[in-house]
Design an enzyme around this catalytic site. Structure first.
Site, short mmCIF file in Angstrom:
data_model
loop_
_atom_site.label_atom_id
_atom_site.label_comp_id
_atom_site.label_asym_id
_atom_site.label_seq_id
_atom_site.Cartn_x
_atom_site.Cartn_y
_atom_site.Cartn_z
N ALA A 291 56.00 60.75 148.89
CA ALA A 291 54.89 61.69 148.78
C ALA A 291 53.85 61.34 147.72
CB ALA A 291 55.44 63.10 148.50
N GLY A 292 54.19 60.49 146.75
CA GLY A 292 53.23 60.20 145.70
C GLY A 292 52.02 59.41 146.20
N PRO A 293 50.85 59.66 145.61
CA PRO A 293 50.54 60.58 144.51
C PRO A 293 50.23 62.02 144.95
CG PRO A 293 48.61 59.30 145.02
CD PRO A 293 49.70 58.80 145.93
N GLY B 24 48.34 63.22 147.99
CA GLY B 24 47.22 63.59 148.85
C GLY B 24 47.66 64.14 150.20
N GLU C 271 59.66 61.63 145.78
CA GLU C 271 58.94 60.53 145.12
C GLU C 271 59.86 59.88 144.10
OE1 GLU C 271 56.90 57.69 143.63
OE2 GLU C 271 56.13 58.78 145.39
N ASP D 273 65.03 58.25 145.12
CA ASP D 273 64.78 57.20 146.10
C ASP D 273 64.96 57.83 147.48
OD1 ASP D 273 65.03 55.05 147.94
OD2 ASP D 273 65.85 53.74 146.39
N CYS E 127 49.39 52.18 155.74
CA CYS E 127 47.98 51.81 155.61
C CYS E 127 47.88 50.30 155.76
CB CYS E 127 47.42 52.28 154.28
SG CYS E 127 45.63 52.09 154.21
#
Length: 453
Positions: free
Chosen positions: A276-278, A280, A300, A324, A393
């Site tokens: 989930a980090g950071p 958004g 995270e 983890d 991404c």
């Protein structure tokens, strides 16, 4: 000989000095330009046109580094690793101005000479002056014609050089685009441009229409939460300061939205963001969860990034777990799981200008192992009838379609559903996965696939 801090930079342009110092941080400390520069501009009180110039010069120079270095080598007649780092930073900055901006040659050369003279004296300044004057004798197209591989012998290599990408990344894009030279050229060209800022309007707090009105921007093409910011610092907007909106690429918004609209049987309201980090995507998913009466677990591994998540999801129904994600200790039975897996980031190179020169093919091989392990764990945590949205991404087939195929081959109880139904965009290809592209959709090159147990 370097000058003392008291005498440094008194005669140099503050915007160019900020660009130089950011490039130095990137080179010396592997810093990220998009983190270093905004802080530096605030600390030095550089605003307005000077801030815009510093931003353009920093990001543009970092993005074009490979092409600039080839030109510098030709003009200096020596390899870049034989040029002092501080001198090389200024040469890159000057070469970028000469080749890729409308700044006059005299201004580009003289300000670069001032930058190096202020630190290192006349000797290095003379070298910078000579190299940049030689570079100024040709425009970018002429240098590319001289230095790039020929189109007839190596089309991909020519395009990679022309649009400032490492050759191996151009090969990856070509593979993902089915070998189309026209598509490859368009993708590399789009990746070589500075992208617009995308804002996300968090549901239940502010609408995209309200955010567009407040920011002077335009509502996005695809995401119902997206606004295209025409310029300025998004941090100056009240909606961003209040946490009602944030900066987030439209492609990332489409990924976050996809997991919330997928068809699941008897949604009990247990949702999970595995990486989930950071924060958004977690903030967007949690805002929708709040409307739907659901609750999100956000995992995270980094303490620092977990703190960032807590800040961005304050007052939303989120439980943050520092663990983890491959062994989080969470009980199975989730209805919806978002796995935005750690990846090479090849799909967001336009927003991380120095990243293309840092990544190597070896990085991808290591990440693929992690991605498979994470997806396997996501399926274990998923209840029957639930859906996992896997995203990266990156358009690299090894991180996208090949990971999906490998994990599906080991889990006959899992089916891949058509992710195109979850993404309100056009030109999504043959499916069942979705691959977004900067040159087609105006987004980062996000990949997503949807799996149902």
């Amino acid at each position: 000989m370097k000058r003392s801090p008291e005498t440094r930079d008194k005669a140099v342009d503050p915007a160019r000095a900020a660009a130089r110092d950011t490039l130095r941080a990137v080179r010396e400390r592997d810093a990220y330009a998009n983190l270093v520069l905004p802080k530096m501009l605030r600390e030095r009180r550089i605003t307005g046109r000077d801030a815009a110039l510093a931003t353009e010069l920093t990001y543009g120079t970092a993005r074009a580094q490979g092409l600039l270095d080839a030109v510098i080598v030709a003009a200096a007649n020596r390899p870049v690793d034989e040029i002092d780092g501080a001198v090389l930073d200024v040469l890159r900055l000057g070469a970028y101005q000469l080749l890729r901006t409308r700044i006059g040659a005299h201004a580009a050369v003289s300000t670069s000479v001032d930058l190096i003279r202020s630190e290192m004296g006349m000797g290095p300044a003379g070298f910078v002056n000579a190299v940049l004057r030689k570079i100024s004798q040709r425009d970018e197209d002429l240098w590319v014609d001289q230095l790039a591989p020929s189109i007839a012998d190596d089309l991909v290599g020519n395009l990679a050089f022309r649009y400032a990408h490492p050759r191996w990344i151009a090969d990856v894009f070509a593979d993902a685009l089915g070998g189309s030279a026209g598509q490859l050229q368009a993708a590399l060209a789009a990746d070589d441009e500075r992208p617009p800022v995308h804002l996300v309007a968090r549901p239940g707090m502010i609408t995209a229409e309200e955010l567009a009105l407040a920011s002077g921007g335009d509502v996005g093409r695809y995401s119902p939460y997206c606004v295209y910011l025409p310029g300025g610092d998004p941090g100056d907007l009240d909606a961003v300061r209040d946490g009602w909106a944030g900066v987030q690429d439209e492609g990332s918004q489409l990924v976050g939205r996809a997991v919330t609209v997928a068809d699941v049987t008897d949604d009990s309201g247990r949702w999970l963001d595995m990486c989930a980090g950071p924060g958004g995507k977690a903030a967007l998913v949690a805002a929708i969860a709040d409307i739907d009466g659901a609750r999100l677990d956000a995992v995270e591994v980094s303490d620092h990034r977990a703190d960032l998540i807590r800040k961005v999801v304050a007052d939303l129904p989120v439980d943050v777990h520092v663990a983890d994600a491959r062994a989080s200790g969470l009980a199975p039975g989730y209805d919806r799981i978002l796995l935005d897996a750690p990846c090479s980031g090849l799909g967001s190179l336009r927003r991380r200008p120095e990243a293309r020169w840092r990544r190597t093919p070896a990085d991808v091989a290591e990440l693929v192992v992690l991605q498979r392990e994470l997806l396997t764990e996501a399926l274990r945590l998923l209840r029957p009838g639930g859906v996992v949205v896997y995203s990266t991404c990156s358009p690299h087939p090894a991180e996208t379609t090949e990971v999906i195929a490998d994990v599906l081959g080991q889990h006959p109880e899992v089916e891949q559903i058509d992710a195109r139904q979850l993404v309100p965009a056009d030109h999504l290809g043959d499916g069942p996965h979705v691959q977004l592209w900067p040159h087609i959709h105006g987004t980062d090159a996000m990949f997503l696939a949807a799996l149902r147990r």
